[in-house]
Write an enzyme that holds these catalytic residues in place. Structure first.
Site, mmCIF file in Angstrom:
data_model
loop_
_atom_site.group_PDB
_atom_site.id
_atom_site.type_symbol
_atom_site.label_atom_id
_atom_site.label_comp_id
_atom_site.label_asym_id
_atom_site.label_seq_id
_atom_site.Cartn_x
_atom_site.Cartn_y
_atom_site.Cartn_z
ATOM 1 N N GLU A 124 12.026 24.527 -12.799
ATOM 2 C CA GLU A 124 11.342 24.237 -11.527
ATOM 3 C C GLU A 124 11.102 25.541 -10.792
ATOM 4 O O GLU A 124 12.034 26.324 -10.598
ATOM 5 C CB GLU A 124 12.181 23.272 -10.683
ATOM 6 C CG GLU A 124 11.672 23.043 -9.268
ATOM 7 C CD GLU A 124 10.221 22.548 -9.195
ATOM 8 O OE1 GLU A 124 9.922 21.491 -9.753
ATOM 9 O OE2 GLU A 124 9.381 23.263 -8.587
ATOM 10 N N ARG A 164 9.673 25.835 -7.609
ATOM 11 C CA ARG A 164 9.896 25.799 -6.157
ATOM 12 C C ARG A 164 11.296 26.294 -5.829
ATOM 13 O O ARG A 164 12.181 26.254 -6.696
ATOM 14 C CB ARG A 164 9.830 24.342 -5.667
ATOM 15 C CG ARG A 164 8.494 23.844 -5.283
ATOM 16 C CD ARG A 164 8.672 22.397 -4.790
ATOM 17 N NE ARG A 164 7.506 21.599 -5.083
ATOM 18 C CZ ARG A 164 6.490 21.439 -4.238
ATOM 19 N NH1 ARG A 164 6.520 21.990 -3.050
ATOM 20 N NH2 ARG A 164 5.448 20.714 -4.587
ATOM 21 N N GLY A 212 13.095 18.483 -6.483
ATOM 22 C CA GLY A 212 12.568 17.286 -5.822
ATOM 23 C C GLY A 212 11.054 17.167 -5.845
ATOM 24 O O GLY A 212 10.507 16.121 -5.516
ATOM 25 N N CYS A 260 7.267 14.972 -3.973
ATOM 26 C CA CYS A 260 7.811 13.801 -3.276
ATOM 27 C C CYS A 260 8.873 14.185 -2.240
ATOM 28 O O CYS A 260 8.776 13.830 -1.069
ATOM 29 C CB CYS A 260 8.395 12.837 -4.308
ATOM 30 S SG CYS A 260 9.238 11.440 -3.580
ATOM 31 N N ALA A 301 -9.433 6.485 3.199
ATOM 32 C CA ALA A 301 -8.543 5.438 3.720
ATOM 33 C C ALA A 301 -7.632 4.927 2.612
ATOM 34 O O ALA A 301 -7.475 3.726 2.396
ATOM 35 C CB ALA A 301 -9.354 4.295 4.311
ATOM 36 N N GLU A 318 -14.190 6.619 5.383
ATOM 37 C CA GLU A 318 -13.928 6.131 4.016
ATOM 38 C C GLU A 318 -15.240 5.864 3.293
ATOM 39 O O GLU A 318 -16.145 5.245 3.840
ATOM 40 C CB GLU A 318 -13.050 4.869 4.081
ATOM 41 C CG GLU A 318 -12.973 4.042 2.812
ATOM 42 C CD GLU A 318 -12.416 4.787 1.594
ATOM 43 O OE1 GLU A 318 -11.400 5.475 1.734
ATOM 44 O OE2 GLU A 318 -13.016 4.671 0.509
ATOM 45 N N THR A 346 -8.315 12.387 -0.319
ATOM 46 C CA THR A 346 -9.267 11.710 -1.223
ATOM 47 C C THR A 346 -8.742 11.626 -2.648
ATOM 48 O O THR A 346 -9.520 11.565 -3.597
ATOM 49 C CB THR A 346 -10.621 12.450 -1.195
ATOM 50 O OG1 THR A 346 -10.370 13.841 -1.427
ATOM 51 C CG2 THR A 346 -11.314 12.287 0.129
ATOM 52 N N ARG A 352 -5.498 12.573 -5.767
ATOM 53 C CA ARG A 352 -4.784 13.697 -6.381
ATOM 54 C C ARG A 352 -5.175 13.795 -7.849
ATOM 55 O O ARG A 352 -5.675 12.829 -8.431
ATOM 56 C CB ARG A 352 -3.264 13.491 -6.241
ATOM 57 C CG ARG A 352 -2.798 13.470 -4.784
ATOM 58 C CD ARG A 352 -1.293 13.226 -4.684
ATOM 59 N NE ARG A 352 -0.507 14.299 -5.259
ATOM 60 C CZ ARG A 352 -0.136 15.395 -4.602
ATOM 61 N NH1 ARG A 352 -0.467 15.560 -3.341
ATOM 62 N NH2 ARG A 352 0.585 16.323 -5.196
ATOM 63 N N HIS A 367 19.566 -17.146 6.130
ATOM 64 C CA HIS A 367 18.857 -17.366 7.384
ATOM 65 C C HIS A 367 19.633 -16.709 8.513
ATOM 66 O O HIS A 367 20.849 -16.878 8.580
ATOM 67 C CB HIS A 367 18.729 -18.867 7.662
ATOM 68 C CG HIS A 367 18.085 -19.161 8.974
ATOM 69 N ND1 HIS A 367 16.733 -18.980 9.175
ATOM 70 C CD2 HIS A 367 18.608 -19.590 10.154
ATOM 71 C CE1 HIS A 367 16.450 -19.309 10.431
ATOM 72 N NE2 HIS A 367 17.570 -19.682 11.038
HETATM 73 P P1 NAI Z 1 -6.093 7.403 -2.778
HETATM 74 O O1 NAI Z 1 -6.685 7.429 -4.116
HETATM 75 O O2 NAI Z 1 -5.029 6.414 -2.434
HETATM 76 O O3 NAI Z 1 -7.263 7.226 -1.688
HETATM 77 C C1 NAI Z 1 -8.341 8.126 -1.576
HETATM 78 C C2 NAI Z 1 -9.434 7.495 -0.724
HETATM 79 O O4 NAI Z 1 -10.437 8.465 -0.444
HETATM 80 C C3 NAI Z 1 -10.137 6.341 -1.422
HETATM 81 O O5 NAI Z 1 -10.153 5.239 -0.558
HETATM 82 C C4 NAI Z 1 -11.537 6.906 -1.702
HETATM 83 O O6 NAI Z 1 -12.520 5.901 -1.711
HETATM 84 C C5 NAI Z 1 -11.713 7.866 -0.521
HETATM 85 N N1 NAI Z 1 -12.715 8.912 -0.724
HETATM 86 C C6 NAI Z 1 -12.931 9.648 -1.842
HETATM 87 N N2 NAI Z 1 -13.948 10.525 -1.639
HETATM 88 C C7 NAI Z 1 -14.386 10.350 -0.351
HETATM 89 C C8 NAI Z 1 -15.409 10.955 0.454
HETATM 90 N N3 NAI Z 1 -16.198 11.940 0.007
HETATM 91 N N4 NAI Z 1 -15.589 10.534 1.733
HETATM 92 C C9 NAI Z 1 -14.799 9.537 2.221
HETATM 93 N N5 NAI Z 1 -13.810 8.934 1.493
HETATM 94 C C10 NAI Z 1 -13.596 9.331 0.230
HETATM 95 O O7 NAI Z 1 -5.590 8.910 -2.546
HETATM 96 P P2 NAI Z 1 -4.550 9.541 -1.528
HETATM 97 O O8 NAI Z 1 -4.354 8.695 -0.328
HETATM 98 O O9 NAI Z 1 -5.010 10.941 -1.367
HETATM 99 O O10 NAI Z 1 -3.194 9.513 -2.347
HETATM 100 C C11 NAI Z 1 -3.084 10.243 -3.579
HETATM 101 C C12 NAI Z 1 -2.090 9.604 -4.500
HETATM 102 O O11 NAI Z 1 -0.789 9.712 -3.981
HETATM 103 C C13 NAI Z 1 -2.377 8.139 -4.726
HETATM 104 O O12 NAI Z 1 -2.337 7.864 -6.081
HETATM 105 C C14 NAI Z 1 -1.290 7.444 -3.988
HETATM 106 O O13 NAI Z 1 -0.911 6.242 -4.633
HETATM 107 C C15 NAI Z 1 -0.157 8.465 -4.002
HETATM 108 N N6 NAI Z 1 0.674 8.287 -2.827
HETATM 109 C C16 NAI Z 1 1.450 7.184 -2.740
HETATM 110 C C17 NAI Z 1 2.192 6.952 -1.616
HETATM 111 C C18 NAI Z 1 2.997 5.716 -1.536
HETATM 112 O O14 NAI Z 1 3.202 5.087 -2.557
HETATM 113 N N7 NAI Z 1 3.444 5.303 -0.371
HETATM 114 C C19 NAI Z 1 2.208 7.881 -0.485
HETATM 115 C C20 NAI Z 1 1.331 8.975 -0.686
HETATM 116 C C21 NAI Z 1 0.611 9.168 -1.823
#
Ligand code: NAI
Length: 462
Positions: A33, A35, A39, A42, A177, A199, A267, A269, A441
């Site tokens: 690693e 860094r 970890g 995340c 979004a 979005e 947008t 990863r 409950h």
């Molecule tokens: P995401 O893939 O969840 O959402 C990206 C959004 O950006 C989509 O709705 C897409 O339509 C929109 N988009 C793409 N290009 C665009 C544009 N030019 N203009 C406007 N909108 C656009 O990606 P996000 O939120 O960046 O997360 C990345 C990864 O990290 C995901 O796979 C997510 O599951 C994971 N992650 C999971 C978390 C959790 O489980 N709580 C927390 C943070 C990240």
């Protein structure tokens, strides 16, 4: 240099969990690693620090909106951003040190530095070359960039910069979004920023059950988030302290500009595999840069495996952890297995969203006969006592067999409640199995049972 049974490249949730399991199964193990701390994304700049900020901003929201209703009087708290950052760093520090301790306890060697693979069976870190019978790539992912948008991590930030802004911005524009955009957007909205989410699609949270996604959007709007849907961001220009976000509405090509103090680019990863030397090794990747693996996480090059965000599938820490444990078991001669049909997904906003299995849209598309059991948290006494009556539980079950096919929850502690359904699905349970299980409950989990009852003869409190 010592030689190892396994060297894991990457110390995130996939890599460190894999390393611990390998060592527990008797394999001589090292984890590389680069860094300063273990970890990965995340723990250092993702799930964990964002959850600290989500918790703190939720507490503020409770104090501002619900304390007086409960008879708790007094001045409502104001934001000490520096202290909130310190709290966040403390949480991160405790957890990263915890992994270091677990490595020592399990006799996993941490090789500090950035690794490359000069040949199968060899891992190079700096000038040192280590022999490894097996190499596991667990190098995770990095944010994607958008054409016309340059990230400086000051005014135009990814999730990493968004976690450590120097102050709470007045105006924030979030591009995307998805999960990151909504989690971080809701943190800053609660801390007082005016947040606008742009979005591309005409709905938020792509891939989520449509009914839940709509209700979730309504809830976030009530909290003050603004949404511009069906809008493609064209470019972002910046001055020293401000940004302008240009977008085009897809339905009529109207162009418009938004002013912002901070722009969060969320947008998506992409796999992070730079510098490993995959091309020279001949390791196959997909056009999206994901390392191709077989059902046992083996790449096309003997002795090299890959897991987590670097391969196909949802980019979730817990999916990577499961793969890490499973591949360790494969290498130890056991039957490692991951059930990709039962991987929960949680959005840690308030209310939370938690989902597992298939959405109603997926079932329709597959032409599957299904039934729906729903129950609103308005009918749940515990949720109401917590001012958390918003949202509902939705269970989808096979029409003929009653077997649970999916479940979707918008509501308080949804991310905790989803697991009873995950366990049920792992056992191939029917909705009736949950309905016949006694639930304490008063708990929010009773709403899960009620939704299961609604798949049969009906919920009691509906
Ligand atoms: P995401 O893939 O969840 O959402 C990206 C959004 O950006 C989509 O709705 C897409 O339509 C929109 N988009 C793409 N290009 C665009 C544009 N030019 N203009 C406007 N909108 C656009 O990606 P996000 O939120 O960046 O997360 C990345 C990864 O990290 C995901 O796979 C997510 O599951 C994971 N992650 C999971 C978390 C959790 O489980 N709580 C927390 C943070 C990240």
């Amino acid at each position: 240099m010592p030689s190892y049974d396994v060297i894991i490249i990457g110390g995130g949730p996939g890599g460190y969990v894999c390393a611990i399991r390998c060592a527990q199964l008797g394999l001589k193990t090292a984890c590389v690693e680069g860094r300063e701390t273990l970890g990965g994304t995340c723990l250092n700049v993702g799930c964990i620090p964002s959850k600290a900020l989500l918790h703190a901003s939720h507490m503020l929201h409770e104090a501002e909106h619900n304390f007086t209703k409960m008879g708790l009087k007094g001045k409502s708290p104001s934001v000490d951003w520096k202290q909130m950052q310190t709290y966040k760093e403390d949480v991160v520090g405790q957890n990263t040190k915890g992994i270091e301790f677990l490595f020592k306890k399990n006799k996993v060697d941490w090789i500090k530095g950035w690794a490359s693979i000069p040949a199968a069976g060899k891992v190079q870190v700096g000038d040192d070359i280590y022999d490894a019978k097996n190499i596991i790539i667990a190098t995770g992912s990095e944010p994607t960039s958008l054409p016309g948008v340059e990230v400086d991590e000051k005014i135009v930030v990814t999730s990493t910069g968004a976690l450590s802004l120097p102050k709470v911005p007045k105006k924030m524009v979030v591009i995307g979004a998805g999960v990151i955009g909504l989690e971080m957007g809701s943190v800053y909205a609660r801390l007082g920023a005016e947040v606008t989410v742009v979005e591309f699609l005409d709905h938020i949270t792509p891939g989520m059950d449509g009914e839940i996604s709509k209700a979730f959007a309504r809830s976030l709007k009530k909290q003050g988030l603004k949404f511009i849907l069906g809008a493609a961001v064209q470019s972002v220009s910046t001055t020293k302290t401000k940004a302008k976000v240009s977008y085009k509405l897809r339905k009529n090509d109207t162009e418009a500009v938004l002013d912002a103090d901070v722009v969060l680019v969320a947008t998506g990863r992409k796999p992070f595999t730079d510098g490993l030397g995959l091309e020279a090794l001949g390791v196959e990747t997909s056009p999206r840069g994901q390392i191709r693996t077989n059902a046992q996480w083996a790449t096309n090059v003997a002795g090299i495996y890959a897991i987590g965000d670097a391969i196909d599938g949802p980019m979730l820490a817990h999916k990577a952890e499961d793969e890490g444990m499973a591949v360790a078991e494969v290498l130890a001669g056991k039957a490692g297995h991951v059930n990709y049909g039962v991987i929960p997904g949680v959005v840690y906003t308030n209310p939370e969203v938690a989902t597992v299995g298939q959405t109603e849209e997926q079932l329709k598309e597959a032409g599957r006969a299904y039934k729906v059991g729903k129950f609103s948290f308005m009918g749940n006494a515990r949720a109401k006592a917590m001012f958390a009556g918003e949202g509902f539980v939705k269970i989808l079950a096979d029409q003929a067999t009653d077997r649970i096919l999916g479940a979707h929850i918008l509501g308080p502690n949804a991310g905790e409640m989803i697991h009873e359904i995950c366990v049920a699905m792992e056992f191939g349970a029917s909705a009736q199995d949950i309905a016949l299980t006694c639930h304490a409950h008063p708990t929010c989990s009773e709403a899960v049972r009620e939704a299961a009852l609604a798949c049969g003869d009906g919920a009691i409190h509906a």
